[in-house]
Design a protein around this motif. Sequence first.
Motif, short mmCIF file in Angstrom:
data_model
loop_
_atom_site.label_atom_id
_atom_site.label_comp_id
_atom_site.label_asym_id
_atom_site.label_seq_id
_atom_site.Cartn_x
_atom_site.Cartn_y
_atom_site.Cartn_z
N GLY A 83 11.72 52.02 -19.04
CA GLY A 83 10.44 51.37 -18.80
C GLY A 83 9.27 52.26 -19.17
N GLY A 105 8.86 52.36 -22.98
CA GLY A 105 8.23 51.13 -23.45
C GLY A 105 6.76 51.09 -23.13
N PHE A 124 7.48 46.26 -18.91
CA PHE A 124 7.91 47.66 -18.86
C PHE A 124 7.56 48.32 -17.52
CE2 PHE A 124 7.64 47.19 -23.58
CZ PHE A 124 8.99 47.36 -23.82
#
Length: 501
Positions: free
Chosen positions: A364, A367, A394
């Motif tokens: 996450g 991203g 994300f």
Amino acid sequence: MSTLTELDITPAPPLAVGYEEEDDIAKTEVANIRSEFTYDDSKRLLRKADWRLLPLLIAMYLCKNMDGNLVSYVKTMNTGESGNILKSLNITANQFAFAQTCFSVTYIVFEVPSNLIIKWASPRLHFFRILVLWSVVCACTAACTNLAGFLTARAFLGLAEAGLLPGIYWQLTCWYRPDEIALRMASLSVLGQFSGIIDSLFTYGLSYIDGRGLEGWRWAYLICGLIGLLLSVWLFFFFPDFPDSPSSRRQFLTQEEGKFLVARLPPNAARSTDANFDWQAIKRELKSPLLWGFSFFALCMNSSLYGLAFWLPTIINSFGLTKGPKSQLLNIPSAVISIISSLSLSWILDNDTKIPRPIFMLSGATGLIGVFLGMIFCKSSGGLYALILLAQLFASLMTCALLPLRSQSLRGATSAAFIMAFQNAWGQIPGLYTAQFFQTKYAPRYAVSYSISIVFVIALMISVLFIWYFQFNLEKQTREIARLRRKEGKKNIVVEEDVSL
């Protein structure tokens, strides 16, 4: 990797590393209680607990978020008109940013003291106190006439709210195992995200009644406070404390069912029989690298996200995709994406036993860095809006694994209450400065703002690696236990002790 003894976590028998050993008598009693219920019984009782506990926790969190988001949404109500909050209070946008700072100061100061009394006061009265005080302060915000009054109201709101979110986290660990908590926590947080949708519709509608007795933003605060007061009545009469509380406080469970829900918890979980306060537990946790690792994670995570969240309605409004009150409705897709992604990812977390939880967090974060870089260089309003929506996905991937991972190493009521409050207080520190990241001088590109956010995300990734280093064995074996417990529970019907956390 470091050993568990270095973490000051007493090793338990095989497949239960990281938890304190129960004495023989306690083990025998726990085994007897477990033998009276099947795997299907445990699922049935958890559903009963879900229906009684989660709606109230969600409603509290929803109300809390309604005001948290409202301070951002009211700024864009009736923009340029006399009823806009900036003109009503005769302040600038940069002065308005200090509203989050004043809130965060008192929230941080009172977060730990407030949550440390949750066991002594009982969860029901702890949440009731917070909800009533919060609602009164929220409603009184409608009476503010200048900057000093508004900032004072925000400071008192932070004081009133302190202890709510860590108290909710703590309460969940008293009812659910670490491998069952992700989806419940997600249900709580993502349904709480409906506050963004409600606030969008709320402020959109109230924009049209501006000036009818009160400005629209004053109506928003007044109504929000009244909703909280009504919820406090529901909570006072129906909120359960612990699974094994006296019958008047567990209400929907028999005594045997309550004992079973406690017996199936890991030995380190908070219980009604724990001491109300244990100073030695606090001193022990202050020496734990995990406490500081998770606290630094919370600091970096919110440093990268809070500023964007605070100014999000203003940023979306600046894209020029629509004008007038309808611009409030553009905030809804962002909340919807957050809800869908958080629920989906949390379901995966509660059902997957192969992927280490830190991998979710690192993915996450990676991203999110990509999204922030895109927002620095993208020149299309539509593209920027799409990136805003992608950021929610994300962010969910980065945060959903946090509580399940942290709950693995909690030990007792005082320790858990202190850890949750301490970490959440660190997570509120960014409220002191992140609103300043998105000052008007950086608009409309906000390249400096997003660059600062990227630095904090990189620091966040370092903190995840630090946590993983110290919790590698515990995290791995927690997943092993969850996999074996489900396999054996379904095969043998009886929930056996030797495959329990």
